[in-house]
Design a protein around this motif. Structure first.
Motif, PDB file in Angstrom:
ATOM      1  N   TYR A 127      19.230  -0.513  -5.033  1.00 18.11           N
ATOM      2  CA  TYR A 127      17.808  -1.575  -4.067  1.00 18.11           C
ATOM      3  C   TYR A 127      17.704  -2.247  -5.605  1.00 18.11           C
ATOM      4  O   TYR A 127      16.832  -1.985  -5.292  1.00 18.11           O
ATOM      5  N   LYS A 128      17.478  -4.667  -5.640  1.00 14.88           N
ATOM      6  CA  LYS A 128      16.530  -4.189  -6.522  1.00 14.88           C
ATOM      7  C   LYS A 128      15.333  -5.266  -5.445  1.00 14.88           C
ATOM      8  O   LYS A 128      15.207  -6.103  -4.778  1.00 14.88           O
ATOM      9  N   VAL A 129      13.943  -4.935  -5.709  1.00 16.29           N
ATOM     10  CA  VAL A 129      13.319  -4.748  -4.615  1.00 16.29           C
ATOM     11  C   VAL A 129      12.663  -6.794  -4.726  1.00 16.29           C
ATOM     12  O   VAL A 129      12.554  -6.717  -5.939  1.00 16.29           O
ATOM     13  N   ASN A 130      12.117  -6.655  -4.216  1.00 13.70           N
ATOM     14  CA  ASN A 130      12.151  -8.024  -4.209  1.00 13.70           C
ATOM     15  C   ASN A 130      10.049  -8.442  -4.080  1.00 13.70           C
ATOM     16  O   ASN A 130      10.131  -7.510  -2.997  1.00 13.70           O
ATOM     17  N   PHE A 131      10.529  -8.907  -5.468  1.00 12.82           N
ATOM     18  CA  PHE A 131       8.759  -8.416  -5.169  1.00 12.82           C
ATOM     19  C   PHE A 131       8.313  -9.711  -4.545  1.00 12.82           C
ATOM     20  O   PHE A 131       6.750 -10.217  -4.469  1.00 12.82           O
ATOM     21  N   LYS A 132       7.993 -11.062  -4.393  1.00 14.66           N
ATOM     22  CA  LYS A 132       8.212 -12.779  -4.175  1.00 14.66           C
ATOM     23  C   LYS A 132       7.980 -12.668  -1.829  1.00 14.66           C
ATOM     24  O   LYS A 132       7.400 -12.872  -2.074  1.00 14.66           O
ATOM     25  N   THR A 133       9.099 -11.702  -1.385  1.00 15.83           N
ATOM     26  CA  THR A 133       9.519 -11.314  -0.177  1.00 15.83           C
ATOM     27  C   THR A 133       9.743 -10.095  -0.074  1.00 15.83           C
ATOM     28  O   THR A 133      10.250 -10.440  -0.001  1.00 15.83           O
ATOM     29  N   VAL A 134       8.725  -9.535   0.937  1.00 15.82           N
ATOM     30  CA  VAL A 134       8.928  -8.116   1.260  1.00 15.82           C
ATOM     31  C   VAL A 134       9.580  -8.016   2.392  1.00 15.82           C
ATOM     32  O   VAL A 134      10.027  -8.892   3.758  1.00 15.82           O
ATOM     33  N   GLU A 135      10.849  -7.080   1.452  1.00 21.96           N
ATOM     34  CA  GLU A 135      11.866  -6.665   2.765  1.00 21.96           C
ATOM     35  C   GLU A 135      11.682  -5.295   2.865  1.00 21.96           C
ATOM     36  O   GLU A 135      10.802  -4.634   1.834  1.00 21.96           O
ATOM     37  N   THR A 136      12.092  -5.052   4.304  1.00 22.48           N
ATOM     38  CA  THR A 136      12.166  -3.643   4.357  1.00 22.48           C
ATOM     39  C   THR A 136      13.218  -2.744   3.966  1.00 22.48           C
ATOM     40  O   THR A 136      13.742  -1.335   4.356  1.00 22.48           O
ATOM     41  N   VAL A 195       7.212   0.725   8.268  1.00 26.33           N
ATOM     42  CA  VAL A 195       7.567   0.176   7.783  1.00 26.33           C
ATOM     43  C   VAL A 195       7.367  -1.305   6.897  1.00 26.33           C
ATOM     44  O   VAL A 195       7.425  -1.416   5.567  1.00 26.33           O
ATOM     45  N   ASP A 196       5.891  -2.390   7.083  1.00 22.73           N
ATOM     46  CA  ASP A 196       5.811  -3.474   6.847  1.00 22.73           C
ATOM     47  C   ASP A 196       4.965  -2.969   5.884  1.00 22.73           C
ATOM     48  O   ASP A 196       5.429  -3.662   4.642  1.00 22.73           O
ATOM     49  N   ALA A 197       4.150  -1.789   5.928  1.00 20.03           N
ATOM     50  CA  ALA A 197       3.167  -1.762   4.470  1.00 20.03           C
ATOM     51  C   ALA A 197       4.237  -0.714   3.837  1.00 20.03           C
ATOM     52  O   ALA A 197       3.566  -1.022   2.567  1.00 20.03           O
ATOM     53  N   LEU A 198       4.515  -0.287   3.442  1.00 15.11           N
ATOM     54  CA  LEU A 198       5.535   0.746   3.098  1.00 15.11           C
ATOM     55  C   LEU A 198       6.714  -0.436   2.034  1.00 15.11           C
ATOM     56  O   LEU A 198       6.758   0.137   0.799  1.00 15.11           O
ATOM     57  N   ALA A 199       6.850  -1.112   2.592  1.00 18.68           N
ATOM     58  CA  ALA A 199       7.322  -2.328   1.930  1.00 18.68           C
ATOM     59  C   ALA A 199       7.155  -2.626   1.605  1.00 18.68           C
ATOM     60  O   ALA A 199       7.288  -3.833  -0.024  1.00 18.68           O
ATOM     61  N   GLY A 200       5.701  -3.808   1.226  1.00 13.55           N
ATOM     62  CA  GLY A 200       4.526  -4.183   0.897  1.00 13.55           C
ATOM     63  C   GLY A 200       4.431  -3.372   0.079  1.00 13.55           C
ATOM     64  O   GLY A 200       4.015  -3.931  -1.298  1.00 13.55           O
ATOM     65  N   LYS A 224      -1.890  -8.614  -2.364  1.00 11.95           N
ATOM     66  CA  LYS A 224      -1.015 -10.143  -1.658  1.00 11.95           C
ATOM     67  C   LYS A 224      -0.302  -9.411  -0.677  1.00 11.95           C
ATOM     68  O   LYS A 224       0.294  -9.402   0.656  1.00 11.95           O
ATOM     69  N   LEU A 225       0.650  -8.230  -0.805  1.00 11.96           N
ATOM     70  CA  LEU A 225       1.604  -8.165  -0.841  1.00 11.96           C
ATOM     71  C   LEU A 225       1.885  -6.617   0.184  1.00 11.96           C
ATOM     72  O   LEU A 225       2.403  -6.055   1.200  1.00 11.96           O
ATOM     73  N   ALA A 226       0.853  -5.998   0.123  1.00 14.67           N
ATOM     74  CA  ALA A 226       0.800  -4.784   0.688  1.00 14.67           C
ATOM     75  C   ALA A 226      -0.245  -4.678   1.445  1.00 14.67           C
ATOM     76  O   ALA A 226      -0.669  -3.131   2.139  1.00 14.67           O
ATOM     77  N   GLY A 227      -1.234  -5.577   1.401  1.00 11.46           N
ATOM     78  CA  GLY A 227      -2.996  -5.047   1.931  1.00 11.46           C
ATOM     79  C   GLY A 227      -3.258  -4.250   0.968  1.00 11.46           C
ATOM     80  O   GLY A 227      -3.821  -4.765   0.468  1.00 11.46           O
ATOM     81  N   THR A 228      -3.921  -3.343   2.278  1.00 10.96           N
ATOM     82  CA  THR A 228      -4.966  -2.540   1.474  1.00 10.96           C
ATOM     83  C   THR A 228      -4.424  -1.465   1.018  1.00 10.96           C
ATOM     84  O   THR A 228      -3.732  -0.071   1.728  1.00 10.96           O
ATOM     85  N   ILE A 229      -5.264  -0.811  -0.666  1.00  7.96           N
ATOM     86  CA  ILE A 229      -3.890   0.626  -1.079  1.00  7.96           C
ATOM     87  C   ILE A 229      -4.537   1.555  -1.272  1.00  7.96           C
ATOM     88  O   ILE A 229      -5.590   0.643  -2.267  1.00  7.96           O
ATOM     89  N   ARG A 230      -4.434   2.755  -1.019  1.00  5.73           N
ATOM     90  CA  ARG A 230      -5.601   3.782  -2.024  1.00  5.73           C
ATOM     91  C   ARG A 230      -4.781   4.221  -2.753  1.00  5.73           C
ATOM     92  O   ARG A 230      -3.886   4.773  -1.688  1.00  5.73           O
ATOM     93  N   GLY A 231      -5.622   4.384  -3.601  1.00  3.14           N
ATOM     94  CA  GLY A 231      -5.098   5.650  -4.609  1.00  3.14           C
ATOM     95  C   GLY A 231      -5.347   6.758  -5.356  1.00  3.14           C
ATOM     96  O   GLY A 231      -6.997   6.565  -4.750  1.00  3.14           O
ATOM     97  N   SER A 232      -4.561   7.853  -5.624  1.00  2.00           N
ATOM     98  CA  SER A 232      -5.522   8.622  -6.693  1.00  2.00           C
ATOM     99  C   SER A 232      -4.853   9.643  -7.678  1.00  2.00           C
ATOM    100  O   SER A 232      -3.222   8.930  -7.603  1.00  2.00           O
ATOM    101  N   PHE A 233      -4.610  10.236  -8.492  1.00  4.37           N
ATOM    102  CA  PHE A 233      -3.592  10.967  -9.597  1.00  4.37           C
ATOM    103  C   PHE A 233      -4.417  12.171  -9.590  1.00  4.37           C
ATOM    104  O   PHE A 233      -5.505  12.662  -9.406  1.00  4.37           O
ATOM    105  N   PHE A 234      -3.805  12.677 -10.227  1.00  7.47           N
ATOM    106  CA  PHE A 234      -3.622  13.877 -11.151  1.00  7.47           C
ATOM    107  C   PHE A 234      -2.996  14.076 -12.618  1.00  7.47           C
ATOM    108  O   PHE A 234      -2.056  13.419 -12.558  1.00  7.47           O
ATOM    109  N   LYS A 235      -3.909  14.640 -13.482  1.00  9.04           N
ATOM    110  CA  LYS A 235      -3.362  14.980 -15.191  1.00  9.04           C
ATOM    111  C   LYS A 235      -1.829  16.028 -14.621  1.00  9.04           C
ATOM    112  O   LYS A 235      -2.942  17.370 -14.747  1.00  9.04           O
ATOM    113  N   ILE A 236      -0.939  16.189 -15.246  1.00  9.70           N
ATOM    114  CA  ILE A 236      -0.361  17.100 -15.492  1.00  9.70           C
ATOM    115  C   ILE A 236      -0.615  18.453 -16.377  1.00  9.70           C
ATOM    116  O   ILE A 236      -0.591  17.651 -17.506  1.00  9.70           O
TER     117      ILE A 236
END
Length: 155
Positions: free
Chosen positions: A3-12, A21-26, A137-149
């Protein structure tokens, strides 16, 4: 089926079983927009069940931090762009994990986590990571973190 992800219109497409589903698709569309804007790379996902080797590699890397995820993976994406290999897993509960490493010797290795808008911080992350917030704009509020491998995880 890819599936080629559409970044102009959020698709589930492919994420319908998720309770967020809507937040994850965003969130997925937000990633697609990033790769298009930065690299002109089309972001394509596939069903996680079609690529158990990618899930195994991600799970092995997560064990470095004693993390075992009980969540159902829905989609994966794996590609190389600008000398960096990226592997993404999108989970049913709204979590997205990416593993990145540079192909050149001595490069970066890291794991990133993103939580879809509205999802609670999973227990497996409690006390281990601090999450930064970003607005999309696509996903609302995203919370993120990371760690170095620390280890080396060849394909």
């Amino acid at each position: 089926m890819s599936y080629k992800v559409n970044f102009k219109t959020v698709e589930t497409t492919g994420l319908e079983s998720s309770p967020v589903v809507d937040a994850l698709a965003g969130l997925r569309a937000n990633e697609a927009r990033y790769f298009w804007n930065k690299y002109q790379h089309e972001y394509v996902t596939e069903p996680a069940g079609d690529h158990p080797e990618l899930l195994d590699r991600v799970n092995t890397i997560l064990q470095e931090r004693d993390m075992v995820l009980p969540y159902k993976p829905l989609e994966v994406s794996d590609f190389v762009v600008d000398g960096v290999r990226w592997t993404y897993v999108f989970y049913e509960n709204g979590l997205s994990i990416n593993v990145l490493y540079t192909l050149a010797d001595g490069g970066k290795w890291a794991v990133g986590f993103k939580l879809s808008d509205g999802m609670a911080i999973p227990d497996v992350f409690e006390g281990k990571f601090k999450f930064a917030r970003q607005r999309s704009k696509l996903a609302g509020t995203i919370r993120g973190s990371f760690f170095k491998i620390k280890g080396d995880y060849p394909d």
